[in-house]
Motif scaffolding. Structure first.
Motif, PDB file in Angstrom:
ATOM      1  N   PHE A  63       5.210   1.300  10.675  1.00  0.00           N
ATOM      2  CA  PHE A  63       4.921   2.130   8.895  1.00  0.00           C
ATOM      3  C   PHE A  63       4.551   0.562   8.324  1.00  0.00           C
ATOM      4  O   PHE A  63       5.694  -0.064   8.035  1.00  0.00           O
ATOM      5  CB  PHE A  63       6.541   2.971   8.685  1.00  0.00           C
ATOM      6  CG  PHE A  63       5.872   3.268   7.012  1.00  0.00           C
ATOM      7  CD1 PHE A  63       6.260   4.658   7.268  1.00  0.00           C
ATOM      8  CD2 PHE A  63       6.689   2.136   6.131  1.00  0.00           C
ATOM      9  CE1 PHE A  63       5.959   5.025   5.697  1.00  0.00           C
ATOM     10  CE2 PHE A  63       6.423   2.774   5.113  1.00  0.00           C
ATOM     11  CZ  PHE A  63       6.003   4.568   3.946  1.00  0.00           C
ATOM     12  N   ILE A  72      13.951  -4.370   8.648  1.00  0.00           N
ATOM     13  CA  ILE A  72      12.786  -3.535   7.108  1.00  0.00           C
ATOM     14  C   ILE A  72      12.194  -4.905   6.678  1.00  0.00           C
ATOM     15  O   ILE A  72      13.476  -5.503   6.280  1.00  0.00           O
ATOM     16  CB  ILE A  72      13.447  -2.673   6.793  1.00  0.00           C
ATOM     17  CG1 ILE A  72      13.534  -1.574   8.742  1.00  0.00           C
ATOM     18  CG2 ILE A  72      12.277  -1.892   6.413  1.00  0.00           C
ATOM     19  CD1 ILE A  72      14.499   0.101   7.686  1.00  0.00           C
ATOM     20  N   VAL A 126       6.785  -2.269   1.929  1.00  0.00           N
ATOM     21  CA  VAL A 126       7.906  -2.077   2.823  1.00  0.00           C
ATOM     22  C   VAL A 126       6.675  -1.636   4.056  1.00  0.00           C
ATOM     23  O   VAL A 126       5.803  -0.882   4.318  1.00  0.00           O
ATOM     24  CB  VAL A 126       8.190  -0.490   3.025  1.00  0.00           C
ATOM     25  CG1 VAL A 126       9.561  -0.251   3.702  1.00  0.00           C
ATOM     26  CG2 VAL A 126       8.643  -0.367   0.912  1.00  0.00           C
ATOM     27  N   MET A 158       8.687   6.064   2.644  1.00  0.00           N
ATOM     28  CA  MET A 158       9.350   4.972   2.535  1.00  0.00           C
ATOM     29  C   MET A 158      10.833   5.444   2.453  1.00  0.00           C
ATOM     30  O   MET A 158      11.485   5.613   3.152  1.00  0.00           O
ATOM     31  CB  MET A 158       9.305   4.070   1.188  1.00  0.00           C
ATOM     32  CG  MET A 158      10.154   3.089   0.774  1.00  0.00           C
ATOM     33  SD  MET A 158       9.965   2.569  -0.543  1.00  0.00           S
ATOM     34  CE  MET A 158      10.216   3.002  -1.974  1.00  0.00           C
ATOM     35  N   ALA A 195       7.753  -1.311   8.408  1.00  0.00           N
ATOM     36  CA  ALA A 195       9.134  -0.964   9.779  1.00  0.00           C
ATOM     37  C   ALA A 195       8.496  -0.360  10.728  1.00  0.00           C
ATOM     38  O   ALA A 195       7.442  -0.379  11.204  1.00  0.00           O
ATOM     39  CB  ALA A 195      10.189   0.196   9.227  1.00  0.00           C
ATOM     40  N   LEU A 199      12.512   6.832   5.393  1.00  0.00           N
ATOM     41  CA  LEU A 199      12.462   6.148   5.880  1.00  0.00           C
ATOM     42  C   LEU A 199      13.807   5.642   6.037  1.00  0.00           C
ATOM     43  O   LEU A 199      14.960   4.795   6.663  1.00  0.00           O
ATOM     44  CB  LEU A 199      11.627   4.795   5.293  1.00  0.00           C
ATOM     45  CG  LEU A 199      11.356   3.613   6.772  1.00  0.00           C
ATOM     46  CD1 LEU A 199      10.444   2.986   7.934  1.00  0.00           C
ATOM     47  CD2 LEU A 199      11.735   2.558   6.129  1.00  0.00           C
ATOM     48  N   PHE A 200      14.409   5.645   4.655  1.00  0.00           N
ATOM     49  CA  PHE A 200      15.986   5.243   3.825  1.00  0.00           C
ATOM     50  C   PHE A 200      16.810   5.855   4.227  1.00  0.00           C
ATOM     51  O   PHE A 200      18.243   5.573   3.678  1.00  0.00           O
ATOM     52  CB  PHE A 200      15.829   4.525   2.579  1.00  0.00           C
ATOM     53  CG  PHE A 200      15.173   2.754   2.443  1.00  0.00           C
ATOM     54  CD1 PHE A 200      14.871   2.526   2.983  1.00  0.00           C
ATOM     55  CD2 PHE A 200      14.155   2.863   1.673  1.00  0.00           C
ATOM     56  CE1 PHE A 200      14.349   0.919   3.581  1.00  0.00           C
ATOM     57  CE2 PHE A 200      13.745   1.323   0.906  1.00  0.00           C
ATOM     58  CZ  PHE A 200      13.642   0.520   2.032  1.00  0.00           C
ATOM     59  N   ILE A 248      15.455   8.759   7.915  1.00  0.00           N
ATOM     60  CA  ILE A 248      15.175   7.940   9.751  1.00  0.00           C
ATOM     61  C   ILE A 248      16.597   7.253  10.348  1.00  0.00           C
ATOM     62  O   ILE A 248      16.725   6.698  10.841  1.00  0.00           O
ATOM     63  CB  ILE A 248      14.580   6.902   9.916  1.00  0.00           C
ATOM     64  CG1 ILE A 248      13.015   8.121   9.620  1.00  0.00           C
ATOM     65  CG2 ILE A 248      13.605   6.001  10.780  1.00  0.00           C
ATOM     66  CD1 ILE A 248      11.553   7.702   9.049  1.00  0.00           C
ATOM     67  N   LEU A 284      10.720   7.086  13.600  1.00  0.00           N
ATOM     68  CA  LEU A 284      10.427   6.389  13.249  1.00  0.00           C
ATOM     69  C   LEU A 284       8.789   7.226  13.626  1.00  0.00           C
ATOM     70  O   LEU A 284       8.047   8.080  12.810  1.00  0.00           O
ATOM     71  CB  LEU A 284      10.190   5.057  12.435  1.00  0.00           C
ATOM     72  CG  LEU A 284       8.779   4.214  11.943  1.00  0.00           C
ATOM     73  CD1 LEU A 284       8.952   5.520  10.177  1.00  0.00           C
ATOM     74  CD2 LEU A 284       9.276   3.291  11.486  1.00  0.00           C
ATOM     75  N   TYR A 317      15.114  14.292   9.091  1.00  0.00           N
ATOM     76  CA  TYR A 317      13.847  13.907   8.757  1.00  0.00           C
ATOM     77  C   TYR A 317      12.548  14.297   8.475  1.00  0.00           C
ATOM     78  O   TYR A 317      12.463  16.117   9.279  1.00  0.00           O
ATOM     79  CB  TYR A 317      14.405  12.424   8.838  1.00  0.00           C
ATOM     80  CG  TYR A 317      14.018  12.472  10.721  1.00  0.00           C
ATOM     81  CD1 TYR A 317      14.962  12.215  11.308  1.00  0.00           C
ATOM     82  CD2 TYR A 317      12.386  12.643  11.135  1.00  0.00           C
ATOM     83  CE1 TYR A 317      14.479  13.162  12.246  1.00  0.00           C
ATOM     84  CE2 TYR A 317      11.768  12.312  12.475  1.00  0.00           C
ATOM     85  CZ  TYR A 317      12.795  12.438  13.054  1.00  0.00           C
ATOM     86  OH  TYR A 317      12.755  12.944  14.253  1.00  0.00           O
TER      87      TYR A 317
END
Lengths: 366, 366
Positions: A179, A141, A169, B248, A171, B251-252, B255, A299, B261
């Motif tokens: 992403f 990431i 960001v 985002m 990923a 994602l953190f 995910i 994701l 999620y």
């Protein structure tokens, strides 16, 4: 964006890259630095963000010629720990130090899970997303931030005090999904105001302020004032969040690295004189393998779910972050060419003459 | 916000803390877990964010009583590297695992420069800023993120698919300054829509959607629909950036951690049944000492500069991120009491009766 009534010139992607590299070499950069900076610029044009592409070339050339940028210096690590590094760009081109810094972040992420690198003494480093994607392309990431010249007016303020301070960001998902978030923390970039000006259209609320500090819908006035509103617009639509995000980016860039920061960054309309820009950047790499297995699958599941949501307007499908760029890149690659407005083509011809290099081969469209 | 025509009840801050702790203990939590969760809640009331304070207590009580939350379990580390940890909250209260996880992040930051901890299997953990500030209070830069129940409609979508997904960054400046950013990635939180409803006022553009997916100014309709717009509002004011930020945060959180999620998180209006929430959080600590000396001085310089900018309205001075909370805390501390609307006081009295504990001692205001 390109449906304006302006005559366009089409240039082979490879030819643009050749031209930019030649310009930077002629200005004094060694081949590798010139090549890396040019690859960065062409990627912006390829992804449909022309404000960060060929459009920026002359700025870099001028900074080299005036001595404000020293492209053949070497960036160096000033301090490091297992997971961090503090880097002095030593005034090289943005692409040179950004490769250097993100390489360090990625190496540390592979060793400890995270790499966090803060850079001072730098110059413009183009699209933030380009650097975050460098990490994502290697299974990590990636995040990248940079400070920029003051253009954002903090909520309630008449004047600008922070830059458009982008954050990104990127990923890696499963099944070739990425992403990709790369955003200025202002509501819009200056380029969008220029675009409205050219089209002679009014600005939506929440984009920019006039000299009295009030929101303006007048594109010309907004462009002249150079005072953008933060993401969120006015106070009653939470513009202070965008202001806070711009502050966060500055915290990770100038404040952490000891470069110029906030109000101290040189103005946007500088002419390449006035010494080094001394910008600050921040690069982070994180290894998703250190956490729950299946990161990429989850994701991709999200991104696919978002795309199939029922749209308000059936003609405007819901996009996942990065879909616009992905589509633009596919179109560019299929054509093998990039189109620029005549004004841009003309200024490149003048630049070629000034630097005594072969001008770009251009085909004009009807 | 509290100038509405509702009768208010004033309660000593200490008494609120006693009451909340007693409730959570009566529901079945051990003393330490009850205490930590109550300290988290009271801090929200103290900082002027009542939606995340006493107002949330019954939700936690119900989750414990229904078995959806297991407050006396122990969180555990599932995997770790020098700078990262993957934690299973094991369904404890949000405060319990957030202390556990941020402690790990801070320890790793002291050792390697950065600590990055991802948590699955958790419950609501209150204000994100509370956790980021825990790191800042110890000289580190703190960040905290959490996913939440779907309420945010991605740009162009008729329905919600992400939570209000807050992000927070808190950093220590010199001279007792603190940069404090804690924001939902939606334009506003649901509580603000409730507030407009109570005041019988229309919503500004860019806050929320109606059932047809179009922006609505009708607070009742917006509340019923439960579909907030991302920070930035509609597409022409860059709402897709707020949507990207919410992505985002997911994602953190979900995910990366493997918790629920995005679209899979339980709905916001659940009744405490339906099993564990299995929320995901993320905590980051970064040691500014690993970078340029003088971090705190530069941060304070920025914050002071922002405050003295000429305001558009002389009665509304420019604020630095966190000034609102700092002021609210000072007012609360000076009074030693917190005021709640009568409805809130009544539901606490009913809760006391249900749990057979001493009700709060309340003074009613005129």
């Amino acid at each position: 964006m390109e449906e304006t009534q302006v005559k366009m010139g089409r240039v082979a992607t490879r030819e643009v890259l050749r031209f930019m590299t030649d310009c930077l070499k002629a200005a004094g950069a060694v081949a590798k630095a010139a090549q890396q900076q040019s690859e960065l610029l062409i990627e912006a044009d390829r992804l449909g963000h022309p404000s960060h592409g060929l459009n920026r070339l002359e700025l870099y050339v001028n900074d080299i010629l005036s001595g404000a940028c020293a492209p053949n210096n070497e960036p160096k690590i000033l301090k490091q720990t297992a997971s961090t590094a503090w880097v002095d760009a030593n005034n090289v081109l943005g692409a040179t130090v950004s490769h250097f810094a993100m390489d360090i972040a990625m190496k540390k992420a592979k060793e400890t899970g995270v790499g966090w690198v803060s850079v001072k003494g730098s110059n413009h480093n183009g699209m933030a997303g380009y650097w975050a994607k460098k990490a994502s392309d290697r299974g990590l990431i990636g995040m990248a931030f940079t400070n920029t010249s003051p253009l954002l007016a903090p909520t309630r303020s008449k004047q600008a005090a922070l830059g458009t301070n982008p954050l990104s960001v990127v990923a890696p998902g499963a099944s070739d999904e990425t992403f990709y978030l790369d955003m200025a923390t202002t509501a819009v970039a200056v380029g969008k105001i220029e675009m409205q000006m050219r089209k002679d259209e009014r600005l939506p609320n929440g984009w920019a302020q006039g000299p009295d500090g009030k929101e303006t819908n007048d594109a010309n006035l907004a462009f002249k004032t150079g005072c953008l509103m933060p993401l969120g617009g006015g106070e009653n639509t939470s513009g202070y969040k965008g202001y806070g995000l711009a502050g966060m980016v500055e915290l990770f860039c100038g404040i952490l690295s000891g470069s110029k920061y906030g109000q101290h960054v040189r103005s946007w309309s500088h002419s390449g004189e006035g010494g080094a820009a001394n910008l600050g950047h921040c690069f982070i790499a994180l290894d998703p393998e250190c956490f729950a297995p299946g990161f990429g699958d989850r994701l991709t599941d999200c991104m696919q779910y978002w795309r199939q949501l029922e749209p308000v307007d059936p003609n405007l499908p819901v996009l996942a972050p990065g879909d616009k760029e992905k589509k633009a890149a596919a179109v560019t690659d299929a054509k093998g060419t990039i189109s620029y407005v005549k004004q841009q083509i003309d200024s490149c011809a003048a630049l070629a003459e000034r630097l005594k290099i072969t001008p770009m081969t251009v085909q004009f469209e009807e």
